[in-house]
Design a protein around this motif. Structure first.
Motif, mmCIF file in Angstrom:
data_model
loop_
_atom_site.group_PDB
_atom_site.id
_atom_site.type_symbol
_atom_site.label_atom_id
_atom_site.label_comp_id
_atom_site.label_asym_id
_atom_site.label_seq_id
_atom_site.Cartn_x
_atom_site.Cartn_y
_atom_site.Cartn_z
ATOM 1 N N THR A 13 -4.691 2.465 -0.882
ATOM 2 C CA THR A 13 -5.966 2.762 -0.151
ATOM 3 C C THR A 13 -6.206 4.259 0.053
ATOM 4 O O THR A 13 -7.129 4.724 0.087
ATOM 5 C CB THR A 13 -5.998 2.086 1.157
ATOM 6 O OG1 THR A 13 -4.911 2.523 1.797
ATOM 7 C CG2 THR A 13 -5.747 0.505 0.845
ATOM 8 N N THR A 42 -0.699 5.996 2.259
ATOM 9 C CA THR A 42 -1.517 5.952 3.348
ATOM 10 C C THR A 42 -1.036 7.489 4.103
ATOM 11 O O THR A 42 0.058 7.846 4.335
ATOM 12 C CB THR A 42 -1.512 4.827 4.390
ATOM 13 O OG1 THR A 42 -0.479 4.899 5.194
ATOM 14 C CG2 THR A 42 -1.443 3.407 3.632
ATOM 15 N N GLU A 83 -5.270 -3.712 11.325
ATOM 16 C CA GLU A 83 -6.278 -3.741 10.262
ATOM 17 C C GLU A 83 -6.144 -3.897 9.169
ATOM 18 O O GLU A 83 -6.614 -4.896 8.075
ATOM 19 C CB GLU A 83 -7.196 -2.589 10.609
ATOM 20 C CG GLU A 83 -8.830 -2.485 9.932
ATOM 21 C CD GLU A 83 -9.202 -1.164 10.087
ATOM 22 O OE1 GLU A 83 -9.935 -0.852 11.102
ATOM 23 O OE2 GLU A 83 -9.324 -0.461 9.178
ATOM 24 N N ALA A 84 -4.962 -3.206 8.620
ATOM 25 C CA ALA A 84 -4.388 -3.271 7.157
ATOM 26 C C ALA A 84 -3.700 -4.778 7.271
ATOM 27 O O ALA A 84 -3.836 -5.520 5.827
ATOM 28 C CB ALA A 84 -3.319 -2.264 7.003
ATOM 29 N N THR A 142 -8.798 0.602 4.953
ATOM 30 C CA THR A 142 -7.732 -0.205 4.911
ATOM 31 C C THR A 142 -7.967 -1.473 3.921
ATOM 32 O O THR A 142 -7.023 -2.244 3.591
ATOM 33 C CB THR A 142 -7.114 -0.803 6.240
ATOM 34 O OG1 THR A 142 -8.396 -1.422 6.845
ATOM 35 C CG2 THR A 142 -6.731 0.080 7.131
ATOM 36 N N ARG A 146 -4.813 0.539 13.281
ATOM 37 C CA ARG A 146 -4.946 0.819 12.015
ATOM 38 C C ARG A 146 -3.961 -0.218 11.003
ATOM 39 O O ARG A 146 -4.218 -0.870 10.026
ATOM 40 C CB ARG A 146 -4.726 2.086 11.531
ATOM 41 C CG ARG A 146 -5.810 3.011 12.042
ATOM 42 C CD ARG A 146 -5.589 4.451 11.596
ATOM 43 N NE ARG A 146 -6.559 5.101 12.458
ATOM 44 C CZ ARG A 146 -6.100 6.108 13.134
ATOM 45 N NH1 ARG A 146 -5.114 6.663 13.232
ATOM 46 N NH2 ARG A 146 -6.938 6.924 13.985
ATOM 47 N N ARG A 147 -2.852 -0.306 11.646
ATOM 48 C CA ARG A 147 -1.810 -1.307 10.982
ATOM 49 C C ARG A 147 -2.171 -2.713 11.029
ATOM 50 O O ARG A 147 -1.934 -3.389 9.924
ATOM 51 C CB ARG A 147 -0.319 -0.870 11.638
ATOM 52 C CG ARG A 147 0.761 -1.763 10.883
ATOM 53 C CD ARG A 147 1.036 -1.629 9.591
ATOM 54 N NE ARG A 147 1.897 -2.642 8.877
ATOM 55 C CZ ARG A 147 1.261 -3.393 7.951
ATOM 56 N NH1 ARG A 147 -0.020 -3.379 8.038
ATOM 57 N NH2 ARG A 147 2.202 -4.341 7.374
ATOM 58 N N CYS A 197 -5.607 5.582 2.932
ATOM 59 C CA CYS A 197 -6.298 5.390 3.989
ATOM 60 C C CYS A 197 -6.111 6.836 4.854
ATOM 61 O O CYS A 197 -4.988 7.179 5.369
ATOM 62 C CB CYS A 197 -5.781 4.172 4.843
ATOM 63 S SG CYS A 197 -6.662 4.178 6.673
ATOM 64 N N LEU A 250 -1.674 7.096 7.915
ATOM 65 C CA LEU A 250 -2.270 6.304 9.049
ATOM 66 C C LEU A 250 -2.057 6.738 10.471
ATOM 67 O O LEU A 250 -2.673 6.422 11.143
ATOM 68 C CB LEU A 250 -1.287 4.912 9.051
ATOM 69 C CG LEU A 250 -2.289 3.589 9.053
ATOM 70 C CD1 LEU A 250 -2.877 3.519 7.804
ATOM 71 C CD2 LEU A 250 -1.318 2.368 9.295
ATOM 72 N N ASP A 272 0.889 -1.051 -0.055
ATOM 73 C CA ASP A 272 -0.107 0.070 -0.073
ATOM 74 C C ASP A 272 1.030 1.098 0.046
ATOM 75 O O ASP A 272 1.587 1.687 1.095
ATOM 76 C CB ASP A 272 -0.962 0.003 1.290
ATOM 77 C CG ASP A 272 -2.026 1.010 1.317
ATOM 78 O OD1 ASP A 272 -2.064 1.691 0.274
ATOM 79 O OD2 ASP A 272 -2.928 1.094 2.070
ATOM 80 N N VAL A 325 -14.161 -2.281 5.139
ATOM 81 C CA VAL A 325 -13.707 -2.655 6.411
ATOM 82 C C VAL A 325 -14.506 -3.557 7.224
ATOM 83 O O VAL A 325 -15.719 -3.187 7.577
ATOM 84 C CB VAL A 325 -12.953 -1.475 7.196
ATOM 85 C CG1 VAL A 325 -12.296 -2.130 8.571
ATOM 86 C CG2 VAL A 325 -12.182 -0.526 6.339
#
Lengths: 392, 392
Positions: free
Chosen positions: A293, A64, A115-116, A303, A112-113, A295, A66, A61, B368
């Motif tokens: 993404t 981002t 989730e990614a 994500t 968030r990491r 994000c 993030l 990705d 998500v």
């Protein structure tokens, strides 16, 4: 040296020009790197049975944002319902981000990491840009560096409220003290070259200063209308120019004749109800493309690379294979890395095991979380609790 | 009688006209039903800490085709890349479904049901329609009945290849032996009233026979063009008419004056590159609407109600709140159930705990997976392994 084997792979996408896509394969991993691609049934000290599933290189990705604090969900819903875009939107994020402690920012970015990772993203770039003061941008870069080697200093994200009407002055801060504070934590510099953000001259000045400080170049360009972003990126040898929604013929020609990657961010077009870029025109001209993404809390808070691929295929007319390549090898090229984005011997063993027989399901099954397992450098970082129960 | 308390709910959406949305709430569950909505900090024998997250009624997915065999991912990707829609597409599914064992069909449906649970769907309707012979439709209805009380007999899905050019003859089979075999396993009958499938007269004949057999009525209508589906559904008092993409003024007026629910299936419009229904027109006229996944292997292979809501808001101009109501209370109304789709005292304790502070995130964060936990009748059926780690 102990080997991990991902065995019983129904379809392996290697992104290697020789290997291509391999059916009934096994991936042999040693020391965090791909040692070999073999036929199913290979030997190893440790074995992960893919159960006939499809295995792809982990997503790269390449765009981002993030690291930020604050919630803008309700603002987003109101905008979707017709409320005008609040110019103060980004300010909500910069205010909350400046006010957050370092620990809070690390925890938010870690979630968030995580989730990614669950979405199959094994490597990512992270930009600063929600601090917009010397100290806060430095802190954002240093937090981002806890998660990736690809940190981008984006002090030139927008002109902050404190400098309203004095953009040139702000640019001098970005090029001066802010760059000096951030460069030690960053690999890249980026600028938002767009009407309402930074013009061509300001953008060039930011990029030149970054280059002098040893940073590689990236550009946000041509998102909201035609403009100089793409040509400036190509002229200066930027690794990537991102958005690329409004392109003129000269932009497409410039991209095709360069090694600057055109990076599409379709979830942004989705979440802002913008038109989508004409990916076919760019690809057919011969340019290298990536899908990322983007994000971020304002225009694309996702994500889910799978969601981005579904849009790239449905609304940008990329094929499923082109979209997958753009989100893996394309992302790696946009970051000028050759260790990720493919699965040939020697590559970092960054792998996503899909809960599907083919990568086409990433597009066929929009919104469904399809990543059964994610490995980074040969280590299982995510394994779905239902892996084995759910059908391939 | 032991009580489970979901405590520390940041925002509870009750769908109850008196209660509305409640901040800092606790949901008290006894015997699988909602006993009370209290302030955070309530007592119970067992406690689930929502950690400030948003809690909504579980989604009620009132339109699925969950029981089938065969894979059409690559066909889908080819179609997206420009290959013409293969008329034989549904035949791939009927052939594979007829050839599958009962155990295989149950396992496939169980995996999809599990996936839907993880997406927050606590109750769903399942249609037959991939058998199209007396024996295979009966088997599909009986497999579906293992997963829901809302089984729909859809022998009139398409005219099968064996009856090509003899649709009236096939309708007689559907009304006769097939209905007799399926009715004991079903609560509903449905017909695809559309050019190329069944015309108004044939559709009426199917629905009348179903009603005589004690089944409630549902209609697929006005998906691909204007037609008689909506008005027929209203005329016959069907619980729901589904798709509703091409509506004339008389259709909207008929819906508004009836208790037939207009059910939108936006993931289908996404996956077939169709235009989206004009939801605003239908809502503003006063009709009751639902949003459902239409999970099926040909035109909408998703279990992600969150994805459907994102489309409903972005592309159908529903507000986030309207979309959420449509996917919960609207689905319940489309199935004429008052035990699900809301969280007031007495309702079945069907609950989705979102990994978000507000339901707006279902739209704000497309792709998500946001469901941290799903409870059906007060029992935790899905709990994300990262629940507690991920940020609310």
């Amino acid at each position: 040296m102990s080997a991990l084997v991902i065995d019983n792979i129904g379809l392996l996408v290697s992104n290697d020009p020789e290997l291509g896509q391999v059916r009934d394969a096994a991936l042999v991993i040693e020391d965090g790197r791909v040692a070999a691609v073999e036929r199913a049934g290979a030997q190893g000290d440790e074995r992960l049975d893919a159960g006939g599933r499809c295995v792809i290189p982990g997503f790269v990705d390449s765009h981002t944002h993030l690291v930020f604090a604050g919630d803008r969900g309700d603002e987003f819903a109101a905008r979707m319902a017709g409320a005008p875009y609040a110019a103060g939107g980004i300010r909500v994020t910069t205010d909350a981000t400046r006010a957050a402690t370092r620990e809070e920012l690390v925890a938010l970015a870690a979630a968030r990491r995580r989730e990614a990772l669950r979405a199959g993203i094994t490597h990512l770039e992270i930009k600063s840009g929600y601090g917009l003061t010397v100290e806060s941008e430095k802190r954002l870069c240093s937090v981002a560096a806890e998660f990736t080697g690809d940190v981008t200093f984006l002090g030139a994200h927008v002109v902050p409220a404190e400098y309203e009407g004095r953009a040139d002055e702000y640019v001098e801060v970005v090029r001066g003290d802010m760059l000096a504070a951030c460069a030690p934590h960053a690999r890249w510099i980026d600028v938002f070259c767009e009407k309402g953000a930074f013009d061509e001259e300001q953008s060039r000045a930011v990029l030149e200063a970054g280059r002098s400080a040893g940073l590689g170049l990236r550009v946000h360009g041509n998102q909201l209308g035609p403009g100089p972003g793409v040509r400036l990126a190509v002229e200066m040898g930027a690794a990537s120019v991102d958005h690329c929604t409004y392109l003129e013929d000269a932009d497409v020609e410039a991209l095709a004749a360069s090694d600057t990657v055109a990076t599409f961010l379709p979830a942004t077009d989705f979440s802002t109800r913008q038109r989508y870029p004409d990916a076919r025109r760019v690809i057919d001209a011969g340019a290298t493309v990536a899908v990322a993404t983007n994000c971020n809390p304002g225009s694309s808070y996702t994500t889910s690379m799978g969601f981005c691929l579904a849009l790239a295929v449905r609304d940008m007319r990329m094929t499923a294979e082109e979209a997958l390549t753009a989100a893996t090898l394309g992302g790696a090229r946009a970051l000028r890395r050759d260790d990720v984005g493919h699965l040939a011997a020697g590559a970092r063993a960054d792998v996503a095991v899909l809960d599907a027989p083919s990568y086409s399901h990433l597009v066929y099954r929009p919104g469904v979380p399809l990543v059964a397992a994610t490995l980074v450098a040969g280590r299982v970082e995510w394994r779905d609790p239902d892996f084995g129960f759910r059908s391939a």
